[in-house]
Design an enzyme around this catalytic site. Structure first.
Site, mmCIF file in Angstrom:
data_model
loop_
_atom_site.group_PDB
_atom_site.id
_atom_site.type_symbol
_atom_site.label_atom_id
_atom_site.label_comp_id
_atom_site.label_asym_id
_atom_site.label_seq_id
_atom_site.Cartn_x
_atom_site.Cartn_y
_atom_site.Cartn_z
ATOM 1 N N ASN A 52 9.952 -3.236 3.259
ATOM 2 C CA ASN A 52 11.317 -3.299 5.074
ATOM 3 C C ASN A 52 11.304 -4.363 6.138
ATOM 4 O OD1 ASN A 52 12.765 -1.797 3.862
ATOM 5 N ND2 ASN A 52 11.756 0.307 5.310
ATOM 6 N N ASP A 65 14.991 0.080 -0.093
ATOM 7 C CA ASP A 65 15.803 1.232 -0.847
ATOM 8 C C ASP A 65 16.299 0.983 -2.099
ATOM 9 O OD1 ASP A 65 17.065 2.284 1.341
ATOM 10 O OD2 ASP A 65 19.347 1.734 1.851
ATOM 11 N N ASP A 93 3.368 8.749 -2.482
ATOM 12 C CA ASP A 93 4.138 8.121 -1.086
ATOM 13 C C ASP A 93 3.711 6.292 -1.341
ATOM 14 O OD1 ASP A 93 3.973 7.659 2.324
ATOM 15 O OD2 ASP A 93 2.849 5.684 2.019
ATOM 16 N N GLU A 125 9.157 7.453 2.885
ATOM 17 C CA GLU A 125 9.003 6.379 0.519
ATOM 18 C C GLU A 125 7.805 7.486 0.541
ATOM 19 O OE1 GLU A 125 6.200 5.043 4.471
ATOM 20 O OE2 GLU A 125 8.386 5.618 4.169
ATOM 21 N N ARG A 183 8.561 15.109 -17.629
ATOM 22 C CA ARG A 183 9.223 16.275 -17.939
ATOM 23 C C ARG A 183 10.089 16.307 -17.501
ATOM 24 N NH1 ARG A 183 4.701 20.417 -18.949
ATOM 25 N NH2 ARG A 183 4.698 20.489 -16.558
ATOM 26 N N ASP A 184 11.463 16.839 -18.466
ATOM 27 C CA ASP A 184 12.479 17.048 -17.578
ATOM 28 C C ASP A 184 12.240 18.197 -16.692
ATOM 29 O OD1 ASP A 184 13.758 14.978 -19.022
ATOM 30 O OD2 ASP A 184 14.494 16.268 -20.507
ATOM 31 N N ARG A 187 -0.350 9.208 -15.311
ATOM 32 C CA ARG A 187 1.276 8.860 -16.386
ATOM 33 C C ARG A 187 1.672 8.210 -14.296
ATOM 34 N NH1 ARG A 187 1.392 12.992 -18.499
ATOM 35 N NH2 ARG A 187 2.804 14.141 -17.214
ATOM 36 N N HIS A 211 15.912 -3.975 4.885
ATOM 37 C CA HIS A 211 15.654 -2.266 4.009
ATOM 38 C C HIS A 211 16.442 -2.333 3.005
ATOM 39 C CE1 HIS A 211 14.137 -0.277 8.365
ATOM 40 N NE2 HIS A 211 14.873 -1.584 8.606
#
Length: 696
Positions: free
Chosen positions: A526, A535, A518, A561, A550-551, A581, A531
């Site tokens: 905000n 964004d 979060d 959020e 990782r992919d 990480r 806003h």
């Protein structure tokens, strides 16, 4: 604030009542008498499936092995009741699976009664999942299939479901026609009053929604009489709930309270916890309408305790709002505002802006009545801001719908053009074949025709390949969040459902961990920068998560959020390293916005998947709930840190329940039931362990 009372601002609540109460009155059709004892036992459990779904689910689970080889009518009703009970306890995945089993059973055996009931069960589960389009289409198909049978209770069941779908779409004339047709059909059934009770119940609620109180009262009188003749506490309680809704609309509060007290006694007698929660909320609201704040406080407090016990977040929020209003009415400003704000926080987290708008309006009136004019003005300003947001969202939605319509029409024109091209190619091929037969002896002409045919064939294949590629792109876009271009929650649920199927069929489902994160202080960003800045923060966090993970990891925009990452194939000892990480990857540097920078960090809660409590493996939904509780610990202990669940102690399953651990994770850790890990996100203090609360 009365959750089930029809009013102009409670359309969604009325729809929930329709799906939650009306259809359940049909849970007891006539069973085949192939095995009277078994049928009698199944019928008894079926009556409980909606009113006390937790008990019914447990009993039906023990009957599964007997029902596997039962006659078709028993097997049909077993799967229908079981799906209804699982939907009642919130296990929508299992409810849909059971409905699909019933649909397959009906199609495999050419049994339209089973097929229609399976479709109704699926429509109900899709409705609770908020897939309204899928629910309505399935309900209309169920009515079509039921019309092919001679089974009147099944026809009533499907006709009521179709009528509810029309009502949810706002087509009241079509809904009224369906409900009257269902009542006429149900009067033909002389051996079971449940179909008539269901049809009358749905008709009463529709008349209330339409504001036709005279016709609602006429239908309600018969509905309550039918329920009492059935001598079923659950059916009578549902009818008394309608009696209260009608009485409130007629300003007959004393009559409404009498109905609620009788309803509450019946619900407690059969152990219908969720129904009792709603009744207590209605009692507190009824007293609020008359200005009897002390009585309203008493029943709002009871409703709050019951809602917490039933783990119903919406009812917890409603009870807190009613409790806050009762306290403000008695002049207890501080405690009243605290309860009101706690209820508002739940609505804000769920993003239910229409409901939030109505609650803020009540909040402002209560504060004004209590003399807190500054607080009333603040509530009014919050209401105006949310109203403006809803207007902007509706305008944006309208623009997007127009754009989507244009794109859909454009794609359809391209598809039509490709089809026309295919037809032309086919005609050309036919002509060339005719030429080949006519000029068979002319080798040169034959060769030329072959070349042309080959070119046309390749052109058709190329057009079909382009069309297939566009279809794949459209499917991929439906799985993405439009702002961050991360996967959305629906895609993650589909992935988890497929993983569950692999486990059931012996496949190798990936194991790893779930990380729920979060963005810290996002509301302040905000409020202070707007806003657009929010964004920018969300899209940047999404980009940094792609870099940090990782992919092969699945990153999801969970809502607002909040983000969720599923990291497969990771060792239990590496979870803290992954959490660190993530936190460092997000907060690596402030985000540039306009002429300044916005510092950003995240709090993380995580847990391994799979995870077992004792010998019981937990569902992925339960693991997400535990990660959410760990995230709450991280937020409440300073933010920019991570708390993770490593596992449970051997004594946990004996000494405590999973519900108790979920309700207070920190207390469970102190008791030694759960093994927690904590990681600090600040790079400067990376080597310093984040202290956990002192263990008792």
């Amino acid at each position: 604030m009365a959750f089930p009372v029809p009013s102009p601002s409670s359309t969604r609540s009325r729809a929930t009542i329709l799906r939650g109460c009306a259809v359940v009155l049909l849970l007891c059709p006539l069973l085949a008498r192939a095995d009277d004892a078994q049928a009698s036992r199944l019928r008894e459990v079926g009556r409980m499936a909606k009113f006390v779904p937790d008990v019914a689910s447990s009993r039906l689970r023990t009957m599964a092995w007997q029902m596997a080889g039962a006659p078709a009518p028993l097997r049909t009703d077993f799967l229908y009741y079981y799906s209804t009970a699982e939907r009642g306890i919130g296990d929508l995945t299992h409810a849909l699976d059971l409905a699909d089993q019933l649909i397959s059973f009906g199609r495999r055996n050419n049994d339209n009664v089973a097929l229609a009931k399976g479709l109704v069960a699926r429509a109900n589960a899709l409705y609770v999942r908020e897939d309204l389009a899928g629910s309505h289409a399935t309900a209309f198909e169920a009515e079509r299939v039921a019309g092919l049978t001679a089974d009147v209770p099944t026809k009533v069941l499907a006709t009521v479901a179709a009528g509810q779908s029309f009502e949810e779409q706002g087509d009241y004339p079509a809904a009224l026609a369906k409900f009257h047709a269902a009542v006429d059909l149900a009067r033909q059934v002389t051996t079971d009053a449940a179909p008539l009770a269901a049809a009358l119940h749905a008709l009463v609620l529709l008349y209330l929604n339409m504001g036709d109180l005279d016709k609602a009262a006429e239908a309600q009188q018969e509905s309550l009489a039918v329920a009492r003749r059935m001598a079923s506490p659950g059916h009578v309680a549902a009818a008394l709930g309608d009696e209260y809704a009608l009485a409130v609309e007629q300003k007959a509060f004393e009559r409404g309270r009498r109905a609620l007290f009788e309803e509450l006694g019946l619900e407690r007698g059969i152990g219908a916890r969720q129904m009792a929660v709603t009744t207590l909320v209605n009692l507190s609201d009824c007293y609020l309408k008359e200005g009897r704040f002390r009585d309203a406080q008493t029943y709002a407090a009871q409703a709050l305790d019951a809602a917490i016990d039933a783990r119903s977040n919406n009812d917890v929020a409603t009870a807190r709002v009613n409790l806050g209003q009762a306290l403000l009415g008695q002049g207890h400003l501080s405690e009243g505002k605290r309860q009101f704000e706690a209820g508002l926080a739940t609505y804000e987290k769920q993003g239910d802006k229409p409901e939030l708008l109505g609650v803020l309006r009540e909040y402002g009136r209560a504060l004004e009545h209590a003399g807190d004019y500054k607080g009333a003005v603040d509530a009014y300003n919050r209401e105006r801001r949310i109203s403006s947001e809803i207007f902007a969202e509706q305008r944006q939605k309208a623009v997007l719908e127009l754009q989507q319509k244009y794109e859909a029409e454009k794609k359809q024109r391209r598809i039509d053009a490709l089809r026309q091209e295919n037809r032309a190619a086919k005609a050309e091929l036919d002509n060339r074949r005719l030429q080949q037969r006519v000029w068979w002896l002319l080798a040169a002409a034959s060769a030329l025709a072959s070349v042309i045919v080959g070119m046309l064939y390749r052109k058709v294949r190329r057009a079909n390949a382009e069309l297939e590629e566009k279809n794949v792109q459209l499917k991929r876009q439906g799985a993405l969040d439009p702002l961050t271009l991360l996967y959305n929650r629906r895609h993650f649920q589909d992935v988890m459902a497929r993983a569950g199927d692999e486990r059931r069929t012996g496949g190798d489902a990936d194991a790893g961990a779930l990380f729920l994160l979060d963005v810290d202080h996002f509301k302040a960003i905000n409020d202070s920068l707007g806003h657009a800045a929010g964004d920018t923060v969300l899209t940047t966090v999404a980009q940094r998560l792609r870099v940090a993970l990782r992919d092969t990891d699945l990153i999801v925009r969970w809502g607002g959020e909040e983000f969720l990452a599923f990291v497969p194939a990771v060792a239990p000892g590496e979870l803290e390293e992954v959490a660190l990480r993530i936190m460092r990857g997000v907060s690596v540097q402030p985000i540039e916005y306009r002429h300044g920078v916005v510092p950003v960090s995240v709090s993380v809660g995580y847990a391994p998947l799979p995870l077992a409590f004792g010998t019981t493996p937990l569902t992925w939904e339960q693991v997400v709930n535990l990660a959410d509780m760990a995230l709450y610990l991280a937020k409440s202990h300073g933010r920019n840190c991570a708390y993770g669940i490593r596992g449970f102690s051997a004594a946990a399953a004996v000494a405590a329940s999973l519900d108790a651990i979920e309700r207070n994770l920190e207390q469970a850790w102190r008791a030694g039931w759960v093994d927690l890990a904590a990681v600090r996100g600040d790079a400067s203090d990376a080597d310093m362990p984040l202290p956990l609360p002192a263990q008792a």
